[in-house]
Design an enzyme around this catalytic site. Structure first.
Site, PDB file in Angstrom:
ATOM      1  N   GLY A  17       0.782  -1.236   0.000  1.00  0.00           N
ATOM      2  CA  GLY A  17       0.000   0.000   0.000  1.00  0.00           C
ATOM      3  C   GLY A  17       0.808   1.277   0.000  1.00  0.00           C
ATOM      4  O   GLY A  17       0.325   2.319   0.455  1.00  0.00           O
ATOM      5  N   ASN A  19       1.524   3.024  -2.600  1.00  0.00           N
ATOM      6  CA  ASN A  19       0.821   3.950  -3.511  1.00  0.00           C
ATOM      7  C   ASN A  19      -0.415   4.533  -2.846  1.00  0.00           C
ATOM      8  O   ASN A  19      -0.732   5.707  -3.034  1.00  0.00           O
ATOM      9  CB  ASN A  19       0.466   3.252  -4.826  1.00  0.00           C
ATOM     10  CG  ASN A  19       1.647   3.219  -5.767  1.00  0.00           C
ATOM     11  OD1 ASN A  19       2.040   4.250  -6.315  1.00  0.00           O
ATOM     12  ND2 ASN A  19       2.246   2.048  -5.927  1.00  0.00           N
ATOM     13  N   HIS A 114       0.881   1.146 -13.229  1.00  0.00           N
ATOM     14  CA  HIS A 114       1.667  -0.015 -13.669  1.00  0.00           C
ATOM     15  C   HIS A 114       3.153   0.365 -13.656  1.00  0.00           C
ATOM     16  O   HIS A 114       3.515   1.445 -14.144  1.00  0.00           O
ATOM     17  CB  HIS A 114       1.232  -0.445 -15.080  1.00  0.00           C
ATOM     18  CG  HIS A 114       1.983  -1.650 -15.546  1.00  0.00           C
ATOM     19  ND1 HIS A 114       1.682  -2.921 -15.087  1.00  0.00           N
ATOM     20  CD2 HIS A 114       3.054  -1.780 -16.360  1.00  0.00           C
ATOM     21  CE1 HIS A 114       2.537  -3.772 -15.632  1.00  0.00           C
ATOM     22  NE2 HIS A 114       3.369  -3.115 -16.404  1.00  0.00           N
ATOM     23  N   ASP A 155      -3.862  -3.695 -19.010  1.00  0.00           N
ATOM     24  CA  ASP A 155      -2.912  -2.577 -19.172  1.00  0.00           C
ATOM     25  C   ASP A 155      -3.055  -1.877 -20.525  1.00  0.00           C
ATOM     26  O   ASP A 155      -2.115  -1.257 -21.029  1.00  0.00           O
ATOM     27  CB  ASP A 155      -1.448  -3.044 -18.985  1.00  0.00           C
ATOM     28  CG  ASP A 155      -1.194  -3.598 -17.594  1.00  0.00           C
ATOM     29  OD1 ASP A 155      -1.789  -3.081 -16.636  1.00  0.00           O
ATOM     30  OD2 ASP A 155      -0.417  -4.554 -17.465  1.00  0.00           O
TER      31      ASP A 155
HETATM   32  C1  GAR Z   1       3.457  -1.189  -7.392  1.00  0.00           C
HETATM   33  O1  GAR Z   1       4.762  -1.184  -7.898  1.00  0.00           O
HETATM   34  C2  GAR Z   1       2.451  -1.203  -8.529  1.00  0.00           C
HETATM   35  O2  GAR Z   1       2.848  -0.440  -9.630  1.00  0.00           O
HETATM   36  C3  GAR Z   1       2.428  -2.660  -8.885  1.00  0.00           C
HETATM   37  O3  GAR Z   1       2.473  -3.311  -7.637  1.00  0.00           O
HETATM   38  C4  GAR Z   1       3.164  -2.509  -6.679  1.00  0.00           C
HETATM   39  C5  GAR Z   1       2.262  -2.318  -5.476  1.00  0.00           C
HETATM   40  O4  GAR Z   1       2.938  -1.658  -4.426  1.00  0.00           O
HETATM   41  N1  GAR Z   1       1.254  -2.999  -9.645  1.00  0.00           N
HETATM   42  C6  GAR Z   1       1.262  -3.866 -10.648  1.00  0.00           C
HETATM   43  O5  GAR Z   1       2.233  -4.518 -10.963  1.00  0.00           O
HETATM   44  C7  GAR Z   1      -0.062  -4.004 -11.367  1.00  0.00           C
HETATM   45  N2  GAR Z   1       0.128  -4.590 -12.664  1.00  0.00           N
HETATM   46  P1  GAR Z   1       2.160  -0.958  -3.236  1.00  0.00           P
HETATM   47  O6  GAR Z   1       1.175  -1.984  -2.644  1.00  0.00           O
HETATM   48  O7  GAR Z   1       3.250  -0.620  -2.253  1.00  0.00           O
HETATM   49  O8  GAR Z   1       1.470   0.255  -3.752  1.00  0.00           O
END
Ligand code: GAR
Length: 211
Positions: A17, A19, A114, A155
């Protein structure tokens, strides 16, 4: 029709989490001013993102697919989205598949972050560290992150923002993931959320003034 002050945002998560944290931080700092995070939905009950949401005083819900059908899984999400009058769904590290039936219900109302420069290293099977491993294996010298609208093509929806990040000779998938998050994702995701929410608010208010 009611005049809209801010758009109601639901953030969907599966893991750490960071992001989500970047979005909540942008809201606190007033960088995100056209939307408000009112719900965080996780498909994993132990996702740390849920803890971050609770600490920020945001309502949380867990919807796990388990042995159930895709229809049941998405039906539960739709109920929550409708109950909270959500205007924008943000996929922030949400690692479950959403069907065309779901995505077509919310055209230009679902966005995703992404961790690559789409159309490179994206689509089915490209998520999390796998994306960074693929970029390093290919030997590209620049990667980055993309925020895009979600449609039925994995995507494949319209791009909202992108930011490039240089790859270092010493990078591992882990170091690259961290740098792409810090330099790209945590910046373009909150900025895109604000942009889309501002468009939703102004579109709604134009209709309100015309009616
Ligand atoms: C992030 O790097 C996001 O871009 C990626 O997963 C991670 C989640 O991190 N998402 C994907 O790969 C979707 N295709 P977070 O839980 O710390 O935000």
């Amino acid at each position: 029709m009611k005049k809209l002050e801010t758009a109601n945002i639901a953030v969907m998560v599966s893991g750490g989490g960071t992001n989500l944290a970047a979005i909540l931080d942008a809201e606190k700092k007033g960088i995100l001013k056209s939307g408000r995070v009112c719900l965080v939905i996780s498909n994993k009950k132990d996702a740390f993102a849920l803890e971050r949401a609770r600490r920020a005083g945001v309502k949380t819900a867990v919807v796990e697919k388990g042995e159930g059908t895709q229809e049941d899984f998405e039906g539960q999400i739709v109920s929550l989205i409708e109950r909270e009058h959500i205007d924008l769904i943000v996929l922030a590290g949400f690692m479950a598949i959403l069907s065309e039936k779901f995505t077509s219900k919310y055209p230009r109302r679902i966005i995703n972050v992404h961790p690559s420069l789409i159309p490179s290293f994206c689509g089915k099977g490209f998520y999390g560290l796998r994306v960074h491993r693929a970029a390093l294996d290919y030997g590209v010298k620049v990667t980055g992150a993309t925020v895009h609208f979600v449609n039925e093509v994995p995507d494949g929806g319209e791009i909202i923002m992108q930011k490039a990040v240089r790859i270092l000779d010493s990078d591992t998938p882990e170091t690259l993931q961290k740098r792409v998050m810090r330099l790209a994702e945590w910046k373009i995701l909150p900025a895109s959320v604000e942009k889309v929410c501002a468009d939703i608010v102004s579109g709604r208010n134009r209709l309100h003034n015309e009616s």
